[in-house]
Write a protein that holds these residues in place. Structure first.
Motif, PDB file in Angstrom:
ATOM      1  N   ASP A  54       0.686  -1.054   0.020  1.00  0.00           N
ATOM      2  CA  ASP A  54       0.261   0.192  -0.001  1.00  0.00           C
ATOM      3  C   ASP A  54       0.992   1.307   0.067  1.00  0.00           C
ATOM      4  O   ASP A  54       1.038   1.841   0.940  1.00  0.00           O
ATOM      5  CB  ASP A  54      -0.803  -0.165   1.272  1.00  0.00           C
ATOM      6  CG  ASP A  54      -1.876   1.057   1.237  1.00  0.00           C
ATOM      7  OD1 ASP A  54      -1.859   1.864   0.449  1.00  0.00           O
ATOM      8  OD2 ASP A  54      -2.817   0.987   2.049  1.00  0.00           O
ATOM      9  N   TYR A  55       1.484   1.398  -1.145  1.00  0.00           N
ATOM     10  CA  TYR A  55       2.279   2.661  -1.191  1.00  0.00           C
ATOM     11  C   TYR A  55       1.856   3.949  -0.995  1.00  0.00           C
ATOM     12  O   TYR A  55       2.441   5.058  -0.683  1.00  0.00           O
ATOM     13  CB  TYR A  55       3.124   2.571  -2.531  1.00  0.00           C
ATOM     14  CG  TYR A  55       3.596   1.160  -2.911  1.00  0.00           C
ATOM     15  CD1 TYR A  55       4.501   0.591  -2.284  1.00  0.00           C
ATOM     16  CD2 TYR A  55       3.177   0.407  -3.982  1.00  0.00           C
ATOM     17  CE1 TYR A  55       5.123  -0.747  -2.372  1.00  0.00           C
ATOM     18  CE2 TYR A  55       3.617  -0.808  -4.131  1.00  0.00           C
ATOM     19  CZ  TYR A  55       4.534  -1.378  -3.446  1.00  0.00           C
ATOM     20  OH  TYR A  55       5.149  -2.660  -3.532  1.00  0.00           O
ATOM     21  N   ARG A  56       0.480   4.379  -1.198  1.00  0.00           N
ATOM     22  CA  ARG A  56       0.180   5.434  -1.088  1.00  0.00           C
ATOM     23  C   ARG A  56      -0.091   5.893   0.253  1.00  0.00           C
ATOM     24  O   ARG A  56       0.273   6.965   0.776  1.00  0.00           O
ATOM     25  CB  ARG A  56      -1.247   5.635  -1.833  1.00  0.00           C
ATOM     26  CG  ARG A  56      -1.119   5.699  -3.385  1.00  0.00           C
ATOM     27  CD  ARG A  56      -2.501   6.019  -4.175  1.00  0.00           C
ATOM     28  NE  ARG A  56      -2.364   5.496  -5.364  1.00  0.00           N
ATOM     29  CZ  ARG A  56      -1.634   6.054  -6.401  1.00  0.00           C
ATOM     30  NH1 ARG A  56      -0.859   7.136  -6.131  1.00  0.00           N
ATOM     31  NH2 ARG A  56      -1.621   5.707  -7.695  1.00  0.00           N
ATOM     32  N   GLU A  57      -0.674   4.850   1.068  1.00  0.00           N
ATOM     33  CA  GLU A  57      -0.654   4.963   2.476  1.00  0.00           C
ATOM     34  C   GLU A  57       0.640   5.016   3.243  1.00  0.00           C
ATOM     35  O   GLU A  57       1.090   5.836   4.128  1.00  0.00           O
ATOM     36  CB  GLU A  57      -1.346   3.880   3.027  1.00  0.00           C
ATOM     37  CG  GLU A  57      -1.759   3.828   4.835  1.00  0.00           C
ATOM     38  CD  GLU A  57      -2.550   4.954   5.053  1.00  0.00           C
ATOM     39  OE1 GLU A  57      -2.645   5.053   6.398  1.00  0.00           O
ATOM     40  OE2 GLU A  57      -2.862   5.760   4.322  1.00  0.00           O
ATOM     41  N   GLY A  58       1.454   4.379   2.822  1.00  0.00           N
ATOM     42  CA  GLY A  58       3.007   4.322   3.330  1.00  0.00           C
ATOM     43  C   GLY A  58       3.592   5.701   2.845  1.00  0.00           C
ATOM     44  O   GLY A  58       4.166   6.494   4.101  1.00  0.00           O
ATOM     45  N   LEU A 113       9.706   6.020  -5.047  1.00  0.00           N
ATOM     46  CA  LEU A 113      10.136   5.263  -6.086  1.00  0.00           C
ATOM     47  C   LEU A 113       9.147   4.259  -6.652  1.00  0.00           C
ATOM     48  O   LEU A 113       9.081   3.996  -8.053  1.00  0.00           O
ATOM     49  CB  LEU A 113      11.472   4.611  -5.967  1.00  0.00           C
ATOM     50  CG  LEU A 113      12.795   5.459  -5.853  1.00  0.00           C
ATOM     51  CD1 LEU A 113      13.906   4.600  -5.585  1.00  0.00           C
ATOM     52  CD2 LEU A 113      13.089   6.257  -7.027  1.00  0.00           C
ATOM     53  N   TYR A 114       8.621   3.680  -5.764  1.00  0.00           N
ATOM     54  CA  TYR A 114       7.503   2.539  -5.945  1.00  0.00           C
ATOM     55  C   TYR A 114       6.220   3.137  -6.753  1.00  0.00           C
ATOM     56  O   TYR A 114       5.641   2.630  -7.747  1.00  0.00           O
ATOM     57  CB  TYR A 114       6.961   2.073  -4.935  1.00  0.00           C
ATOM     58  CG  TYR A 114       7.633   0.766  -4.294  1.00  0.00           C
ATOM     59  CD1 TYR A 114       7.271  -0.317  -4.919  1.00  0.00           C
ATOM     60  CD2 TYR A 114       8.528   0.810  -3.372  1.00  0.00           C
ATOM     61  CE1 TYR A 114       8.269  -1.463  -4.639  1.00  0.00           C
ATOM     62  CE2 TYR A 114       9.374  -0.128  -2.948  1.00  0.00           C
ATOM     63  CZ  TYR A 114       9.191  -1.628  -3.451  1.00  0.00           C
ATOM     64  OH  TYR A 114       9.696  -2.580  -3.165  1.00  0.00           O
ATOM     65  N   LEU A 115       6.126   4.651  -6.560  1.00  0.00           N
ATOM     66  CA  LEU A 115       5.001   5.118  -6.900  1.00  0.00           C
ATOM     67  C   LEU A 115       5.121   5.944  -8.359  1.00  0.00           C
ATOM     68  O   LEU A 115       4.703   6.658  -9.122  1.00  0.00           O
ATOM     69  CB  LEU A 115       4.250   6.408  -6.093  1.00  0.00           C
ATOM     70  CG  LEU A 115       3.563   5.688  -4.963  1.00  0.00           C
ATOM     71  CD1 LEU A 115       3.191   6.739  -4.158  1.00  0.00           C
ATOM     72  CD2 LEU A 115       2.384   4.768  -5.698  1.00  0.00           C
ATOM     73  N   GLY A 116       6.759   5.944  -8.968  1.00  0.00           N
ATOM     74  CA  GLY A 116       7.172   6.558  -9.806  1.00  0.00           C
ATOM     75  C   GLY A 116       7.371   7.924  -9.795  1.00  0.00           C
ATOM     76  O   GLY A 116       7.540   8.818 -10.898  1.00  0.00           O
ATOM     77  N   ARG A 117       7.549   8.513  -8.709  1.00  0.00           N
ATOM     78  CA  ARG A 117       7.743   9.656  -8.234  1.00  0.00           C
ATOM     79  C   ARG A 117       9.245  10.234  -7.927  1.00  0.00           C
ATOM     80  O   ARG A 117       9.577  10.418  -6.899  1.00  0.00           O
ATOM     81  CB  ARG A 117       6.976  10.423  -7.031  1.00  0.00           C
ATOM     82  CG  ARG A 117       5.243  10.422  -7.306  1.00  0.00           C
ATOM     83  CD  ARG A 117       4.375  10.149  -6.175  1.00  0.00           C
ATOM     84  NE  ARG A 117       4.401  11.585  -5.260  1.00  0.00           N
ATOM     85  CZ  ARG A 117       4.037  11.710  -4.308  1.00  0.00           C
ATOM     86  NH1 ARG A 117       2.944  10.869  -3.962  1.00  0.00           N
ATOM     87  NH2 ARG A 117       4.220  12.969  -3.417  1.00  0.00           N
TER      88      ARG A 117
END
Length: 169
Positions: free
Chosen positions: A37-41, A67-71
């Motif tokens: 849950d990358y957004r919550e992280g 990095l996981y979200l491509g940001r």
């Protein structure tokens, strides 16, 4: 139990609560990352960094989450900030190298990591570079590559700890 010891209990409990509150967002953010849950992280780690801007590990994990979200731009900013706060923090340098690799600049990333100064044994540094080169050659999708890189770092930290413990005996 003496009266003095009884009076110390509320103070000790307050210190435990303060420590738990301090780290709560950080640990919850890492738990969210570990379950995908990358957004919550990101939300929780951004909160932890906002509350404690000098916390290098929180910045590393926030950079990893970005990095996981491509940001990638935000990831680089957090990782560079962490490396500036704690120059011996090799995980920040490694994830900066990973960001280079994800940008298609594998040679630059590996050179960045190779040139870094950190408290890892030389054999471990070379091992990490070799394993990272193997990951690059597999052409994994972004998230699989990041997962594999994180597992590589976890194993490196475990091996470093074991080596340090055996040298202290």
């Amino acid at each position: 139990m003496s009266k003095r010891r009884v009076r110390e209990i509320p103070v000790i409990l307050a210190l435990f609560l303060l420590a738990a509150t301090h780290a709560c967002g950080y640990y919850r953010g890492n738990l969210a990352l570990n379950r995908g849950d990358y957004r919550e992280g990101v939300r929780l780690l951004e909160q932890a960094v906002a509350e404690h801007p000098d916390w290098a590990n929180a910045r590393i994990d926030l950079g990893r989450a970005y990095l996981y979200l491509g940001r990638d731009v935000e990831a680089r900013a957090q990782l560079a900030s962490s490396a500036a706060l704690r120059p011996s923090e090799w995980r920040a340098i490694y994830y900066l190298a990973v960001a280079d690799i994800l940008d298609g600049q594998a040679a630059k990333g590996l050179a960045r990591f190779d040139a870094s100064v950190y408290p890892l044994e030389l054999f471990l540094k070379k091992d990490i570079m070799y394993m990272t080169e193997a990951l690059i050659s597999r052409g994994l999708p972004r998230q699989e590559f990041l997962d594999a890189a994180r597992n590589l770092l976890n194993e490196a930290e475990r091996r470093q700890m074991m080596r340090e413990m055996s040298s202290n005996d």
